[in-house]
Write an enzyme that holds these catalytic residues in place. Structure first.
Site, PDB file in Angstrom:
ATOM      1  N   CYS A  75      10.913   8.986  -1.806  1.00  0.00           N
ATOM      2  CA  CYS A  75      10.663   8.815  -3.244  1.00  0.00           C
ATOM      3  C   CYS A  75      10.749   7.367  -3.706  1.00  0.00           C
ATOM      4  CB  CYS A  75      11.658   9.637  -4.061  1.00  0.00           C
ATOM      5  SG  CYS A  75      12.118  11.210  -3.329  1.00  0.00           S
ATOM      6  N   CYS A  78       7.787   4.868  -4.761  1.00  0.00           N
ATOM      7  CA  CYS A  78       7.124   4.919  -6.079  1.00  0.00           C
ATOM      8  C   CYS A  78       8.108   4.842  -7.243  1.00  0.00           C
ATOM      9  CB  CYS A  78       6.308   6.201  -6.207  1.00  0.00           C
ATOM     10  SG  CYS A  78       4.914   6.206  -5.073  1.00  0.00           S
ATOM     11  N   HIS A  79       9.314   5.406  -7.056  1.00  0.00           N
ATOM     12  CA  HIS A  79      10.237   5.475  -8.194  1.00  0.00           C
ATOM     13  C   HIS A  79      11.296   4.378  -8.179  1.00  0.00           C
ATOM     14  CE1 HIS A  79       8.529   9.312  -9.498  1.00  0.00           C
ATOM     15  NE2 HIS A  79       8.517   9.649  -8.221  1.00  0.00           N
ATOM     16  N   MET A 122       1.215  11.722  -7.635  1.00  0.00           N
ATOM     17  CA  MET A 122       2.365  12.156  -6.826  1.00  0.00           C
ATOM     18  C   MET A 122       1.949  13.399  -6.025  1.00  0.00           C
ATOM     19  SD  MET A 122       6.220  13.109  -7.890  1.00  0.00           S
ATOM     20  CE  MET A 122       7.016  14.593  -7.308  1.00  0.00           C
ATOM     21  N   HIS A 360       0.971  -4.635  -5.524  1.00  0.00           N
ATOM     22  CA  HIS A 360       1.127  -3.687  -4.419  1.00  0.00           C
ATOM     23  C   HIS A 360       0.419  -4.188  -3.162  1.00  0.00           C
ATOM     24  CE1 HIS A 360       2.311   0.098  -2.747  1.00  0.00           C
ATOM     25  NE2 HIS A 360       1.070   0.339  -2.359  1.00  0.00           N
ATOM     26  N   HIS A 402      -6.004   0.704  -5.601  1.00  0.00           N
ATOM     27  CA  HIS A 402      -5.281   0.794  -4.322  1.00  0.00           C
ATOM     28  C   HIS A 402      -6.272   0.435  -3.216  1.00  0.00           C
ATOM     29  CE1 HIS A 402      -2.942   2.182  -0.937  1.00  0.00           C
ATOM     30  NE2 HIS A 402      -1.888   2.342  -1.721  1.00  0.00           N
TER      31      HIS A 402
HETATM   32 FE1  DHE Z   1       1.749   2.388   2.108  1.00  0.00          FE
HETATM   33  C1  DHE Z   1       0.283  -0.489   3.272  1.00  0.00           C
HETATM   34  C2  DHE Z   1       3.837   0.547   0.160  1.00  0.00           C
HETATM   35  C3  DHE Z   1       2.748   5.231   0.513  1.00  0.00           C
HETATM   36  C4  DHE Z   1       0.141   4.223   4.447  1.00  0.00           C
HETATM   37  N1  DHE Z   1       2.000   0.391   1.768  1.00  0.00           N
HETATM   38  C5  DHE Z   1       1.265  -0.632   2.314  1.00  0.00           C
HETATM   39  C6  DHE Z   1       1.704  -1.872   1.750  1.00  0.00           C
HETATM   40  C7  DHE Z   1       2.715  -1.583   0.885  1.00  0.00           C
HETATM   41  C8  DHE Z   1       2.907  -0.156   0.887  1.00  0.00           C
HETATM   42  C9  DHE Z   1       3.507  -2.558   0.054  1.00  0.00           C
HETATM   43  C10 DHE Z   1       1.119  -3.244   2.073  1.00  0.00           C
HETATM   44  C11 DHE Z   1       1.750  -3.826   3.300  1.00  0.00           C
HETATM   45  C12 DHE Z   1       1.169  -5.168   3.641  1.00  0.00           C
HETATM   46  O1  DHE Z   1      -0.066  -5.340   3.614  1.00  0.00           O
HETATM   47  O2  DHE Z   1       1.946  -6.087   3.922  1.00  0.00           O
HETATM   48  N2  DHE Z   1       3.047   2.828   0.561  1.00  0.00           N
HETATM   49  C13 DHE Z   1       3.818   1.917  -0.062  1.00  0.00           C
HETATM   50  C14 DHE Z   1       4.659   2.565  -1.034  1.00  0.00           C
HETATM   51  O3  DHE Z   1       5.576   2.020  -1.714  1.00  0.00           O
HETATM   52  C15 DHE Z   1       4.172   3.950  -1.156  1.00  0.00           C
HETATM   53  C16 DHE Z   1       3.330   4.045  -2.431  1.00  0.00           C
HETATM   54  C17 DHE Z   1       5.229   5.008  -1.307  1.00  0.00           C
HETATM   55  C18 DHE Z   1       6.250   5.076  -0.199  1.00  0.00           C
HETATM   56  O4  DHE Z   1       7.249   5.738  -0.383  1.00  0.00           O
HETATM   57  O5  DHE Z   1       6.077   4.453   0.848  1.00  0.00           O
HETATM   58  C19 DHE Z   1       3.284   4.056   0.069  1.00  0.00           C
HETATM   59  N3  DHE Z   1       1.475   4.399   2.412  1.00  0.00           N
HETATM   60  C20 DHE Z   1       1.975   5.389   1.648  1.00  0.00           C
HETATM   61  C21 DHE Z   1       1.606   6.678   2.162  1.00  0.00           C
HETATM   62  O6  DHE Z   1       1.920   7.799   1.662  1.00  0.00           O
HETATM   63  C22 DHE Z   1       0.758   6.455   3.364  1.00  0.00           C
HETATM   64  C23 DHE Z   1      -0.654   6.981   3.108  1.00  0.00           C
HETATM   65  C24 DHE Z   1       1.282   7.151   4.620  1.00  0.00           C
HETATM   66  C25 DHE Z   1       2.735   6.834   4.889  1.00  0.00           C
HETATM   67  O7  DHE Z   1       2.971   5.889   5.635  1.00  0.00           O
HETATM   68  O8  DHE Z   1       3.580   7.525   4.339  1.00  0.00           O
HETATM   69  C26 DHE Z   1       0.782   4.931   3.452  1.00  0.00           C
HETATM   70  N4  DHE Z   1       0.449   1.946   3.579  1.00  0.00           N
HETATM   71  C27 DHE Z   1      -0.050   2.845   4.473  1.00  0.00           C
HETATM   72  C28 DHE Z   1      -0.870   2.137   5.446  1.00  0.00           C
HETATM   73  C29 DHE Z   1      -0.847   0.778   5.104  1.00  0.00           C
HETATM   74  C30 DHE Z   1      -0.002   0.684   3.927  1.00  0.00           C
HETATM   75  C31 DHE Z   1      -1.636   2.793   6.581  1.00  0.00           C
HETATM   76  C32 DHE Z   1      -1.528  -0.388   5.824  1.00  0.00           C
HETATM   77  C33 DHE Z   1      -2.909  -0.622   5.307  1.00  0.00           C
HETATM   78  C34 DHE Z   1      -3.611  -1.727   6.067  1.00  0.00           C
HETATM   79  O9  DHE Z   1      -4.769  -1.510   6.452  1.00  0.00           O
HETATM   80  O10 DHE Z   1      -3.031  -2.805   6.250  1.00  0.00           O
END
Ligand code: DHE
Length: 566
Positions: A75, A78-79, A122, A360, A402
Site C-alpha cells: 500500500c 500509493c498511500h 487502485m 513519478h 504514467h
Molecule cells: Fe512501479 C517503475 C513506483 C506499482 C512495475 N515504479 C517504477 C518507478 C517508480 C515506481 C518510482 C520508476 C523507477 C525508475 O525509473 O527509476 N510502482 C511504483 C509505486 O510507487 C507503485 C505505484 C505502487 C507500489 O506500491 O509499488 C508502483 N509498478 C507498480 C506495479 O503494480 C507494477 C505494475 C508491478 C509491481 O512491481 O508490483 C510496477 N514499475 C514497474 C516496472 C517499472 C516500474 C516494470 C520499470 C519500468 C521501466 O521500463 O523502467
C-alpha cells in the site's frame, strides 16, 4: 436493526461494485447519498466514533508488525509510508481534512475499498491479499501509523554483504553467450529475478533477490545487473560467470523503487545511486561492491513555494545522464527534480529544480539531452534540460500520466515522446524536436474500450509499432490485452488478446537487442507467462511458462537498459 454505520458500509460496498461497472445511475445515487451524509456529517461521525470506541480496535504488537509489513509491501507505494497519502489518498485514523478518517469508514468501509479497488486506479486486492490479511488491514488502518525507525549510513553498512570480492571475479566472460541480449525478468511475488538468454530463450538461472523486486538496471558496461525491491534491498548480479551469480547485496532503506548507475565516460561501473522511499533519501554506493558511500535525506520544502515542509519526500524515478556526471532523481511529494552530481560521491552537489507534484516515472527524449517525467497528481509532464540543469516546460497532458520511461517515435507530427495515462484512456504525444509545437501535445489518441489503467508504452528505433498496456483497467477484457499503434501515423493497428493457455493482466514491454521482438508479461492470473511477439507480424513467436514463471512483471534487456533504448 441496522445501524447508520452498517447502512453506510453496505452502501459503500454496493457503490464500489457498481462503479466498477461504470454504472452511472448508482454513481448519481452515490453523489446524492454523499451530499445527504454531508448534511448529517457531524452527527454520523460522532456516532461512528462512539461505536469504534465501544467496539475497541484491538490490535496486538505482532499484528501491528504484520500490518506494517503488508502496508509497506502493498500500500505504501500509493498511500505513502507514513500513510499521509501520495498518488492515493491519506489513510489516517482521524483524516487529514482532504480524505475521510479511516475510523469513520470502519471495518466494512475499509474492507469494501480493499476488496473492490477504485475506478481511480487502485486494484482490487481480494485474491491477492488473504482473508486474514484483509481483516488485519481493516483494523491496522484505524490506528495511528507506526513510526519509521532511523536508517542511515551506519545501518546500511551493517546490511552490506560482499559475497564475491572483485579480485575473485572473472576478468572476462566464462561463457560464449551474448550478454547484450540477456533479459533480466522480475518474478515479483517470489522475490526472484530470472536471467533469460534472449537469443535462445533459455532460462539460464533464477536468483533469489529482494522481496517484491521492482526494477532492474544494468551497469554502464552491461556486465552487472542490479535489482531493487520493495524491501529496499539491492542485489548485484555478475553476468560474466558461467551462470549469472549474486556477488553483493545491501539494504538501502526499508522501502524503495529505484536504482541507477554512473554512465558518463570515465565513470562506467563506478557508482550506484539508490532512491529511498522510507526513509526518504538518496544513497550512493560503490558500483563494484555495493559498499555504501553517502546518504543525503530528501526532506525539504515543496516545489510550490508555499514553504510546506515535507518529511516523507520519496525518491521516485532516477535516470543517469550519458554526457554529464549526474543522476536525475525525482523527489515525489516535494515535486523537486534533483540533479545529483556524483563527481564527489561523498559530498554530492545537488541542484534542485522546483516543478510539480507528485513526480513519478519518466525517461529521456531521443537526444538524451532532455528528461521528461510525470507529475501524476498534477496531470502534467515536466521537461528538464539535463546538461543545463534547467526546467524547460510543464505540460498538461491527462489524468495521472504514467509513461514508464516513455518512448520516442518519429511520426508525421514530428519527433515525439509518448506517455500513457492511468486515470483515462489517452496517449499523449509531445513534440521534442525544435520548431513549431516543440514541448506541446501534438496528438492525442485513444485505445479501444473505456477507461484508463495504462502503465507502460514502448517502441524501438527500428520498429514501426508502438505498444501500450491497460494493466490497471478494472475490466478483465481490457487489462489482459495489449494495443498496438502505427508509430508513424499513430493509427490503431491491433488489439492482441492473451494467447491460448495464457491469462492474467498484461504488463510492461521490452524489445530484444535487434528491435524485432517484443516481450510482454502476463501476471496475477492462473496461467502467467512471458509472451514474445514478432514485432513486425504481431504474431506470437514464443511463450515462456513454467512453475518458475511466478507473477512476471518488468523485463530488462541488457543492451537496451544500458543504452536507454526506448
Ligand atoms: Fe512501479 C517503475 C513506483 C506499482 C512495475 N515504479 C517504477 C518507478 C517508480 C515506481 C518510482 C520508476 C523507477 C525508475 O525509473 O527509476 N510502482 C511504483 C509505486 O510507487 C507503485 C505505484 C505502487 C507500489 O506500491 O509499488 C508502483 N509498478 C507498480 C506495479 O503494480 C507494477 C505494475 C508491478 C509491481 O512491481 O508490483 C510496477 N514499475 C514497474 C516496472 C517499472 C516500474 C516494470 C520499470 C519500468 C521501466 O521500463 O523502467
Amino acid at each position: 436493526m441496522l445501524t447508520k454505520k452498517t447502512i453506510l458500509s453496505l452502501l459503500i460496498i454496493q457503490i464500489q461494485i457498481q462503479m466498477k461497472k461504470v454504472n452511472l445511475i448508482l454513481a448519481i445515487v452515490l453523489v446524492a447519498f454523499t451530499i445527504s451524509c454531508k448534511k448529517d456529517k457531524k452527527v454520523k461521525t460522532e456516532e461512528i466514533k462512539k461505536e469504534v470506541v465501544k467496539e475497541g480496535i484491538q490490535i496486538s504488537d505482532a499484528e501491528m508488525e504484520e500490518g506494517s509489513k503488508i502496508f509497506f509491501d502493498r500500500c505504501a507505494g500509493c498511500h505513502g509510508s507514513t500513510r499521509k497519502g501520495a498518488t492515493g489518498p491519506s489513510l489516517l485514523p482521524d483524516g487529514d481534512g482532504k480524505s475521510p478518517a479511516t475510523k469513520a469508514l470502519g471495518v466494512a468501509g475499509i474492507r469494501a475499498f480493499i476488496e473492490n479497488g477504485t475506478p481511480g486506479g487502485m486494484p482490487e486486492w481480494k485474491g491477492i491479499l488473504s482473508e486474514h490479511e484483509i481483516e488485519l488491514m481493516t483494523r491496522f488502518l484505524q490506528v495511528d501509523p507506526p513510526v519509521v525507525p532511523p536508517f542511515g549510513l551506519k545501518e546500511m553498512k551493517e546490511t552490506w554483504k560482499l559475497i564475491i570480492p572483485v579480485a575473485d571475479r572473472p576478468t572476462k566472460p566464462e561463457h560464449k553467450r551474448n550478454i547484450k541480449n540477456y533479459f533480466g525478468v522480475i518474478m515479483r511475488d517470489a522475490g526472484k529475478v530470472a536471467i533469460i538468454d534472449g537469443d535462445t530463450k533459455e532460462r539460464i538461472v533464477v536468483l533469489k533477490t529482494g522481496f517484491a523486486v521492482h526494477i532492474l538496471r544494468t551497469s554502464a558496461s552491461g556486465r552487472y545487473i542490479y535489482s531493487v525491491g520493495r524491501d529496499g534491498r539491492i542485489t548485484m548480479i555478475d553476468t560474466y560467470t558461467k551462470i549469472p551469480t549474486i556477488v553483493a547485496e545491501v539494504r538501502g532503506a526499508f522501502d524503495s523503487r529505484s536504482v541507477e548507475v554512473s554512465k558518463m565516460k570515465g565513470y562506467e561501473d563506478k557508482y550506484l545511486v539508490f532512491g529511498g522511499y522510507s526513509p526518504s533519501h538518496i544513497a550512493i554506493m560503490d558500483a563494484q561492491t555495493l559498499e555504501p558511500i553517502s546518504v543525503t535525506p530528501t526532506a525539504g520544502n515543496a516545489c510550490d513555494g508555499d514553504k510546506e515542509y515535507i518529511e516523507e519526500a520519496r525518491v521516485a524515478s532516477i535516470v543517469a545522464s550519458h554526457t554529464d556526471p549526474v543522476w536525475i532523481c525525482n523527489i515525489k511529494e516535494r515535486g523537486m527534480v534533483d540533479i545529483v552530481d556524483y563527481s564527489d560521491p561523498k559530498n554530492p552537489k545537488i541542484t534542485e529544480i522546483p516543478t510539480a507534484r507528485f513526480l513519478h516515472d519518466g525517461g529521456f527524449d531521443s537526444t538524451g539531452h532532455y528528461f521528461l517525467v510525470a507529475a501524476n497528481a498534477s496531470n502534467k509532464i515536466v521537461v528538464i534540460d539535463v546538461p543545463n540543469k534547467k526546467l524547460v516546460k510543464i505540460i498538461e497532458t491527462g489524468i495521472k500520466p504514467h509513461p514508464g520511461r516513455g518512448t520516442n517515435l518519429k511520426t508525421k507530427y514530428g519527433n515525439v515522446w509518448v506517455t500513457s495515462h492511468l486515470g483515462e484512456n489517452k496517449l499523449s504525444f509531445i513534440k521534442t524536436n525544435p520548431g513549431k509545437g516543440q514541448w506541446t501535445v501534438v496528438k492525442e489518441v485513444k485505445a479501444p474500450g473505456a477507461g484508463g489503467g495504462a502503465l507502460f508504452v514502448k517502441s524501438h528505433p527500428k520498429s514501426k509499432h508502438l505498444w501500450v498496456d491497460r494493466t490497471l483497467n478494472p475490466d478483465a477484457k481490457l487489462n489482459s490485452v495489449v494495443d498496438v499503434f502505427d508509430s508513424y501515423t499513430l493509427e490503431h493497428v491491433a488489439t492482441l488478446q492473451a494467447p491460448e493457455g495464457v491469462d492474467g493482466r498484461a504488463v510492461h514491454f521490452e524489445y530484444n537487442k535487434a528491435g524485432n521482438e517484443v516481450w510482454v508479461s502476463y501476471f496475477m492470473g492462473k496461467k502467467n507467462a512471458i509472451v514474445i511477439y514478432n514485432d513486425k507480424t504481431l504474431k506470437v513467436k514464443e511463450i515462456i511458462q513454467g512453475d518458475w514463471v511466478e507473477n512476471p512483471t518488468g523485463k530488462f534487456n541488457v543492451y537496451n537498459t544500458t543504452h536507454d533504448v526506448y
